[in-house]
Design an enzyme around this catalytic site. Sequence first.
Site, mmCIF file in Angstrom:
data_model
loop_
_atom_site.group_PDB
_atom_site.id
_atom_site.type_symbol
_atom_site.label_atom_id
_atom_site.label_comp_id
_atom_site.label_asym_id
_atom_site.label_seq_id
_atom_site.Cartn_x
_atom_site.Cartn_y
_atom_site.Cartn_z
ATOM 1 C CE LYS A 9 46.163 31.173 -32.719
ATOM 2 N NZ LYS A 9 47.036 32.359 -32.445
ATOM 3 C CE1 TYR A 49 46.665 34.381 -37.501
ATOM 4 C CE2 TYR A 49 47.354 32.131 -37.925
ATOM 5 C CZ TYR A 49 46.762 33.072 -37.100
ATOM 6 O OH TYR A 49 46.277 32.693 -35.863
ATOM 7 N NE ARG A 85 40.444 40.451 -31.473
ATOM 8 C CZ ARG A 85 41.639 40.306 -32.053
ATOM 9 N NH1 ARG A 85 41.940 39.184 -32.704
ATOM 10 N NH2 ARG A 85 42.535 41.265 -31.989
ATOM 11 C CG ASN A 112 48.313 33.358 -29.115
ATOM 12 O OD1 ASN A 112 48.109 32.451 -29.920
ATOM 13 N ND2 ASN A 112 48.346 34.628 -29.459
ATOM 14 C CG HIS A 115 42.116 32.966 -35.000
ATOM 15 N ND1 HIS A 115 42.721 34.135 -35.370
ATOM 16 C CD2 HIS A 115 40.951 32.905 -35.713
ATOM 17 C CE1 HIS A 115 41.965 34.753 -36.281
ATOM 18 N NE2 HIS A 115 40.886 34.029 -36.504
ATOM 19 C CD GLU A 126 39.578 35.236 -39.650
ATOM 20 O OE1 GLU A 126 39.072 34.830 -38.571
ATOM 21 O OE2 GLU A 126 40.444 36.120 -39.693
HETATM 22 P P1 GTP Z 1 44.769 35.734 -33.616
HETATM 23 O O1 GTP Z 1 43.439 35.659 -32.940
HETATM 24 O O2 GTP Z 1 45.498 34.405 -33.655
HETATM 25 O O3 GTP Z 1 44.686 36.391 -34.989
HETATM 26 O O4 GTP Z 1 45.674 36.645 -32.668
HETATM 27 P P2 GTP Z 1 45.599 38.231 -32.488
HETATM 28 O O5 GTP Z 1 44.540 38.817 -33.368
HETATM 29 O O6 GTP Z 1 45.530 38.486 -31.025
HETATM 30 O O7 GTP Z 1 47.044 38.671 -33.000
HETATM 31 P P3 GTP Z 1 47.538 38.956 -34.513
HETATM 32 O O8 GTP Z 1 46.425 38.753 -35.486
HETATM 33 O O9 GTP Z 1 48.279 40.234 -34.491
HETATM 34 O O10 GTP Z 1 48.616 37.783 -34.701
HETATM 35 C C1 GTP Z 1 48.202 36.497 -35.101
HETATM 36 C C2 GTP Z 1 49.009 35.465 -34.366
HETATM 37 O O11 GTP Z 1 50.352 35.526 -34.766
HETATM 38 C C3 GTP Z 1 49.056 35.628 -32.836
HETATM 39 O O12 GTP Z 1 47.934 35.108 -32.182
HETATM 40 C C4 GTP Z 1 50.300 34.851 -32.500
HETATM 41 O O13 GTP Z 1 50.034 33.438 -32.479
HETATM 42 C C5 GTP Z 1 51.195 35.170 -33.689
HETATM 43 N N1 GTP Z 1 52.069 36.312 -33.384
HETATM 44 C C6 GTP Z 1 51.748 37.620 -33.357
HETATM 45 N N2 GTP Z 1 52.800 38.376 -32.997
HETATM 46 C C7 GTP Z 1 53.816 37.498 -32.789
HETATM 47 C C8 GTP Z 1 55.180 37.652 -32.394
HETATM 48 O O14 GTP Z 1 55.672 38.747 -32.158
HETATM 49 N N3 GTP Z 1 55.907 36.498 -32.271
HETATM 50 C C9 GTP Z 1 55.389 35.267 -32.530
HETATM 51 N N4 GTP Z 1 56.170 34.180 -32.388
HETATM 52 N N5 GTP Z 1 54.113 35.082 -32.900
HETATM 53 C C10 GTP Z 1 53.342 36.189 -33.024
HETATM 54 MG MG MG Z 2 44.402 38.384 -35.448
#
Ligand code: GTP
Ligand code: MG
Length: 149
Positions: A9, A49, A85, A112, A115, A126
């Site tokens: 990212k 997303y 992951r 974070n 992805h 993707e």
């Molecule tokens: P990805 O690998 O990026 O998809 O992350 P993930 O699978 O661990 O988490 P998820 O798919 O649920 O969410 C995608 C992304 O959205 C996260 O990696 C974060 O960057 C963002 N995100 C998720 N939850 C929050 C939140 O509560 N607050 C904020 N600011 N960002 C969030």
């Molecule tokens: Mg995710």
Amino acid sequence: VEQTYIMIKPDGVQRGLVGEIISRFERKGFKLTGLKLFQCPKELAEEHYKDLQSKPFFPKLIDYITSGPVVCMGWEGVGVVASARKLIGATNPLNAEPGTIRGDLAVQTGRNVVHGSDSPDNGKREIALWFKEGELCAWAAVQEPWLME
Ligand code: GTP
Ligand code: MG
């Protein structure tokens, strides 16, 4: 063989973590099949997303992902989706185990650094979304017999 889409990212790029992050997947033994630095348009971020569209943080997430260049990668290997992951760690870096990318290198969910696809189907989806035909390479890695019996 399974494929996953890994993306560094904008914070990971800005913080100079590109080499460090790529290195972790290489050393594990996965095979790189695609790699590019890319400024993501808003429409693509929203498509990527789309499952999170109804979340309150969605606009912030789109701003974050489009705030600078990302590094798009395809990685291939047996069990690569779940393993990547694990290497990445929990979504909230404060809950991510030490030794994981987020556990070692990040603090906040909204920053974070990386992805990873959450299922083999999403890995395919993707990679097709982020790469054009001709941007991916099918190649034989000479280390394969030393990784798998
Ligand atoms: P990805 O690998 O990026 O998809 O992350 P993930 O699978 O661990 O988490 P998820 O798919 O649920 O969410 C995608 C992304 O959205 C996260 O990696 C974060 O960057 C963002 N995100 C998720 N939850 C929050 C939140 O509560 N607050 C904020 N600011 N960002 C969030
Ligand atoms: Mg995710």
